[in-house]
Design an enzyme around this catalytic site. Structure first.
Site, mmCIF file in Angstrom:
data_model
loop_
_atom_site.group_PDB
_atom_site.id
_atom_site.type_symbol
_atom_site.label_atom_id
_atom_site.label_comp_id
_atom_site.label_asym_id
_atom_site.label_seq_id
_atom_site.Cartn_x
_atom_site.Cartn_y
_atom_site.Cartn_z
ATOM 1 N N SER A 137 -32.617 39.335 -72.480
ATOM 2 C CA SER A 137 -33.312 38.988 -73.883
ATOM 3 C C SER A 137 -32.604 38.115 -74.810
ATOM 4 O O SER A 137 -33.220 37.620 -75.799
ATOM 5 C CB SER A 137 -33.359 40.425 -74.401
ATOM 6 O OG SER A 137 -32.016 41.025 -74.510
ATOM 7 N N HIS A 152 -39.445 39.193 -69.507
ATOM 8 C CA HIS A 152 -38.666 40.063 -70.577
ATOM 9 C C HIS A 152 -39.566 41.276 -70.733
ATOM 10 O O HIS A 152 -40.595 41.320 -71.413
ATOM 11 C CB HIS A 152 -38.505 39.221 -71.572
ATOM 12 C CG HIS A 152 -37.808 39.914 -72.889
ATOM 13 N ND1 HIS A 152 -38.062 39.724 -74.129
ATOM 14 C CD2 HIS A 152 -36.665 40.675 -72.615
ATOM 15 C CE1 HIS A 152 -37.148 40.545 -74.690
ATOM 16 N NE2 HIS A 152 -36.350 41.032 -74.034
ATOM 17 N N GLU A 162 -42.925 39.053 -71.648
ATOM 18 C CA GLU A 162 -42.960 37.791 -71.917
ATOM 19 C C GLU A 162 -42.390 37.097 -70.849
ATOM 20 O O GLU A 162 -41.398 37.571 -69.968
ATOM 21 C CB GLU A 162 -41.812 37.533 -72.976
ATOM 22 C CG GLU A 162 -42.249 37.944 -74.399
ATOM 23 C CD GLU A 162 -41.275 37.812 -75.571
ATOM 24 O OE1 GLU A 162 -41.858 37.371 -76.746
ATOM 25 O OE2 GLU A 162 -39.883 38.089 -75.601
ATOM 26 N N ASN A 207 -38.607 38.904 -79.934
ATOM 27 C CA ASN A 207 -37.482 39.114 -80.699
ATOM 28 C C ASN A 207 -37.043 38.396 -81.769
ATOM 29 O O ASN A 207 -36.269 38.494 -82.629
ATOM 30 C CB ASN A 207 -36.119 39.103 -79.565
ATOM 31 C CG ASN A 207 -36.298 40.270 -78.675
ATOM 32 O OD1 ASN A 207 -36.753 41.269 -78.823
ATOM 33 N ND2 ASN A 207 -35.343 40.396 -77.729
HETATM 34 N N1 CAA Z 1 -39.393 56.459 -70.903
HETATM 35 C C1 CAA Z 1 -40.711 56.657 -70.645
HETATM 36 N N2 CAA Z 1 -41.636 57.148 -71.364
HETATM 37 C C2 CAA Z 1 -41.265 57.199 -72.407
HETATM 38 C C3 CAA Z 1 -40.210 56.991 -73.121
HETATM 39 C C4 CAA Z 1 -38.964 56.607 -72.323
HETATM 40 N N3 CAA Z 1 -38.030 56.266 -72.942
HETATM 41 N N4 CAA Z 1 -40.238 57.229 -74.566
HETATM 42 C C5 CAA Z 1 -41.460 57.754 -74.752
HETATM 43 N N5 CAA Z 1 -42.203 57.638 -73.571
HETATM 44 C C6 CAA Z 1 -43.659 57.770 -73.332
HETATM 45 C C7 CAA Z 1 -43.955 59.229 -73.253
HETATM 46 O O1 CAA Z 1 -43.644 59.943 -72.130
HETATM 47 C C8 CAA Z 1 -45.398 59.547 -74.307
HETATM 48 O O2 CAA Z 1 -46.071 59.191 -73.099
HETATM 49 P P1 CAA Z 1 -47.400 60.385 -73.068
HETATM 50 O O3 CAA Z 1 -48.193 60.301 -74.230
HETATM 51 O O4 CAA Z 1 -48.139 59.742 -71.795
HETATM 52 O O5 CAA Z 1 -46.643 61.437 -72.687
HETATM 53 C C9 CAA Z 1 -45.374 58.085 -75.039
HETATM 54 O O6 CAA Z 1 -44.424 57.345 -74.427
HETATM 55 C C10 CAA Z 1 -45.170 58.326 -76.430
HETATM 56 O O7 CAA Z 1 -44.066 59.091 -76.593
HETATM 57 P P2 CAA Z 1 -43.604 60.171 -77.591
HETATM 58 O O8 CAA Z 1 -44.926 60.851 -78.016
HETATM 59 O O9 CAA Z 1 -42.425 60.907 -77.201
HETATM 60 O O10 CAA Z 1 -42.959 59.306 -78.726
HETATM 61 P P3 CAA Z 1 -43.833 58.369 -79.845
HETATM 62 O O11 CAA Z 1 -45.173 58.646 -79.945
HETATM 63 O O12 CAA Z 1 -42.990 58.390 -80.984
HETATM 64 O O13 CAA Z 1 -43.570 57.005 -79.145
HETATM 65 C C11 CAA Z 1 -42.429 54.937 -78.623
HETATM 66 C C12 CAA Z 1 -42.338 56.462 -78.696
HETATM 67 C C13 CAA Z 1 -43.387 54.488 -77.493
HETATM 68 C C14 CAA Z 1 -40.930 54.556 -78.241
HETATM 69 C C15 CAA Z 1 -42.941 54.353 -80.127
HETATM 70 O O14 CAA Z 1 -41.985 54.936 -80.907
HETATM 71 C C16 CAA Z 1 -42.638 52.882 -80.079
HETATM 72 O O15 CAA Z 1 -43.408 52.232 -79.745
HETATM 73 N N6 CAA Z 1 -41.620 52.382 -80.642
HETATM 74 C C17 CAA Z 1 -41.493 50.984 -80.820
HETATM 75 C C18 CAA Z 1 -40.667 50.633 -79.702
HETATM 76 C C19 CAA Z 1 -40.121 49.220 -79.899
HETATM 77 O O16 CAA Z 1 -40.283 48.206 -80.643
HETATM 78 N N7 CAA Z 1 -39.583 48.719 -78.694
HETATM 79 C C20 CAA Z 1 -39.264 47.216 -78.363
HETATM 80 C C21 CAA Z 1 -37.750 47.011 -78.580
HETATM 81 S S1 CAA Z 1 -37.255 45.174 -78.542
HETATM 82 C C22 CAA Z 1 -36.978 45.150 -76.799
HETATM 83 O O17 CAA Z 1 -36.882 45.856 -76.316
HETATM 84 C C23 CAA Z 1 -36.744 43.730 -76.430
HETATM 85 C C24 CAA Z 1 -35.169 43.550 -76.476
HETATM 86 O O18 CAA Z 1 -34.749 42.458 -75.657
HETATM 87 C C25 CAA Z 1 -34.357 44.456 -77.159
#
Ligand code: CAA
Length: 527
Positions: free
Chosen positions: A123, A144, A156, A194
């Site tokens: 990343s 990515h 990506e 990012n």
């Molecule tokens: N692993 C697997 N599944 C997961 C999980 C994990 N760590 N966390 C959540 N889930 C799944 C759950 O099982 C749930 O699925 P179901 O509905 O099928 O049961 C679903 O995701 C929703 O989870 P929750 O209801 O527990 O929680 P939520 O509604 O708050 O969603 C989230 C959690 C999907 C993480 C949401 O908060 C979100 O989209 N957050 C933003 C995340 C983000 O921005 N990610 C990118 C970061 S940048 C990056 O990664 C790039 C880099 O290079 C750094």
């Protein structure tokens, strides 16, 4: 052979959070997966990640126990690189150190078939830097994934100037076949998502650092006021603060934009080994179940206050509707203001606001809170004009139809006045957050620079509008993408807020980009 389904056996090197997530996605997609780790201990940790993540899906009734077994059976775990010999694609997901990645790719170059495509999930490092040390730079791509990989729909796909188009097309087809959306982009630090996300995350850390607002208020503001799935501090803790620092350093090295120079608080936490969820503490502490986020929350139900609304226009109408929903009685004539607990100025321009406020300040009772909605100018300028600045706070509703109210106390606001304002707004059903008297309060100060960056990307042809919007909706769970947001919020509003932010900070990157100004002048949306 068509690109679709052209990979049947895929290797994953490194089974940490991301690698294990990627292996799960591939196995769920029906592919045979070979997962490689450096030693037995790391391999067992990787197995644990896979079992927990799929187990969670079983518990939630999203997967049967048989299907889970099939998925796990599709992943062969090994510590021997030679087992990658018959893979057509290998994805590397080891820690973000160029020396380490180059060592892995040198090994892959030796053991993999000549026609195998080798991909990195980096990343923050340059894919080209990795590609040039291999004997097959035309077969090196970036893939990515986003955290959590099983959930986030964006991948990506990064093509360097050396990558052959067929390798890119095959990887993009694989991603599509896995039910995710590929966005193909050149090898630039931060790619699309990012590059947009981290300027915002770092700015949030800077807000905390400067005492503009608290961690909880900033997180609450961005979820309740901008509709984001997580606030910036919760998200940084999810990503890992070490990763955040690496990504920022890589972007800064290319952009030389000081907004990408990592905030000291981030560096301090990383040095202290407080890396977020994975170590049990980062901006939040996870020692107990879940995050200790408390947020400001709406106040408990109490008698609705008597509210004076001075001014006419859409904001005054929205405030009146809000009071109506909360059962609060509204006074809108100067003669009636004496009985009000809260007087809100909602004029359409600064001059009208000043005149209305001066009159209201004379009519309102001594313990009333006077709220300035501050159309242009700072709250303190308006507060001084009232003659009773100790009773004045700024109030901003980032979305007048929403539930968030931002309250800015000035240096002249009296003790307890912002608390009283928060209580009164809570009784109107609003969630109140606090900040200092700075342009854009919290939400606009964070979202418009991000939107400006997205417009700059579009203007420079770095990525097209669909890719930019997909990056943020599918990669980061934003309800809408930034180009759509700009058109929805109004380009003229974006330019006004950005000019105020630029005037206050003189930060060159906060000046509205020419594309925005041009569209405002033309009266046309971006799309
Ligand atoms: N692993 C697997 N599944 C997961 C999980 C994990 N760590 N966390 C959540 N889930 C799944 C759950 O099982 C749930 O699925 P179901 O509905 O099928 O049961 C679903 O995701 C929703 O989870 P929750 O209801 O527990 O929680 P939520 O509604 O708050 O969603 C989230 C959690 C999907 C993480 C949401 O908060 C979100 O989209 N957050 C933003 C995340 C983000 O921005 N990610 C990118 C970061 S940048 C990056 O990664 C790039 C880099 O290079 C750094």
């Amino acid at each position: 052979m068509s690109s679709e389904g052209s990979f049947s056996r895929v290797g994953v090197v490194g089974l940490g959070t991301m690698g294990a997530g990627i292996a799960e996605v591939l196995a769920r997609g029906g592919l045979a997966v070979v997962g490689v780790e450096v030693n037995r201990e790391a391999l067992e940790r990787g197995r644990g990640h896979l079992e927990r993540s799929t187990g969670r899906a079983v518990k939630r009734g999203r997967l049967t126990a048989d299907a889970q077994r099939e998925i796990l059976d599709r992943v062969a775990l090994t510590t021997d690189f030679a087992d990658l010999g018959d893979c057509d694609l290998v994805i590397e997901a080891v820690p973000e150190r160029l020396d380490l990645k180059r060592k892995v790719f040198a090994e892959l170059d030796k053991v993999c078939r000549e026609d195998a495509v080798l991909a990195t999930n980096t990343s923050s490092l340059s894919v080209t830097d990795i590609a040039v040390t291999t004997g097959r730079p035309s077969k090196i791509v970036g893939v990515h994934f986003f955290n959590p990989a099983p959930v986030m729909k964006l991948v990506e796909v990064i093509a360097t100037v050396l990558t052959e188009p067929d390798a890119v097309a095959r990887v993009a087809a694989l991603v599509r076949g896995l039910g995710k959306t590929p966005v193909t982009i050149g090898d630039r630090a931060g790619f699309v998502a990012n590059r947009l996300l981290f300027g915002y995350l770092n700015q949030a850390a800077g807000m905390l650092e400067s005492g503009h607002a608290t961690r909880d208020d900033i997180d609450t503001a961005m979820t309740a006021g901008a509709g984001l799935p997580m606030g910036p501090f919760t998200l940084m803790d999810l990503i890992g603060l070490d990763t955040c620092l690496e990504v920022l350093e890589a972007i800064y090295a290319e952009s030389r934009d000081r907004r990408h120079a990592a905030s000291p608080v981030l560096r301090e936490l990383v040095t202290a080994g407080l890396l977020g969820r994975k170590t049990g503490r980062g901006f939040y502490s996870y020692e107990k179940a879940g995050s200790d986020a408390s947020g400001s929350g709406a106040a408990a139900a109490e008698e609705p206050p008597v509210v004076g609304i001075v001014g006419v226009g859409p904001l005054a109408d929205a405030l009146a509707a809000l009071c109506d929903r909360a059962g609060a009685s509204v006074r809108d004539s100067a003669a009636d203001l004496a009985g009000c607990d809260l007087v809100i100025e909602a004029a359409e321009d600064t001059e009208a606001a000043r005149a209305l406020l001066s009159a209201a300040a004379q009519a309102a009772k001594p313990d009333a809170v006077l709220a300035v909605t501050s159309v242009g100018g700072s709250v303190i300028e308006q507060a001084m004009a009232t003659g009773r600045p100790a009773d004045v706070v700024g109030v901003h509703l980032p979305d007048p139809a929403g539930t968030l109210a931002e309250i800015a106390a000035t240096v002249a606001t009296g003790p307890g006045v912002a608390d009283r304002a928060a209580g009164l707004l809570g009784r109107l059903g609003l969630t109140a957050v606090r900040c200092r008297d700075r342009a854009g309060f919290i939400v606009d100060a964070l979202r418009f620079p991000y939107l400006n960056d997205a417009a700059a990307m579009l203007g420079a042809g770095y990525a097209d509008a669909d890719s930019i919007d997909a990056a943020m909706t599918l990669g980061c769970g934003y309800p809408t993408g930034p180009i759509a947001d700009l058109d929805r919020l109004g380009l003229d509003r974006a330019v006004t807020v950005l000019r105020a932010l630029h005037a206050e900070t003189r930060e060159p990157a906060l000046a509205p980009v020419p594309l925005l100004v041009e569209h405002v002048t033309a009266g046309s949306p971006l799309r």
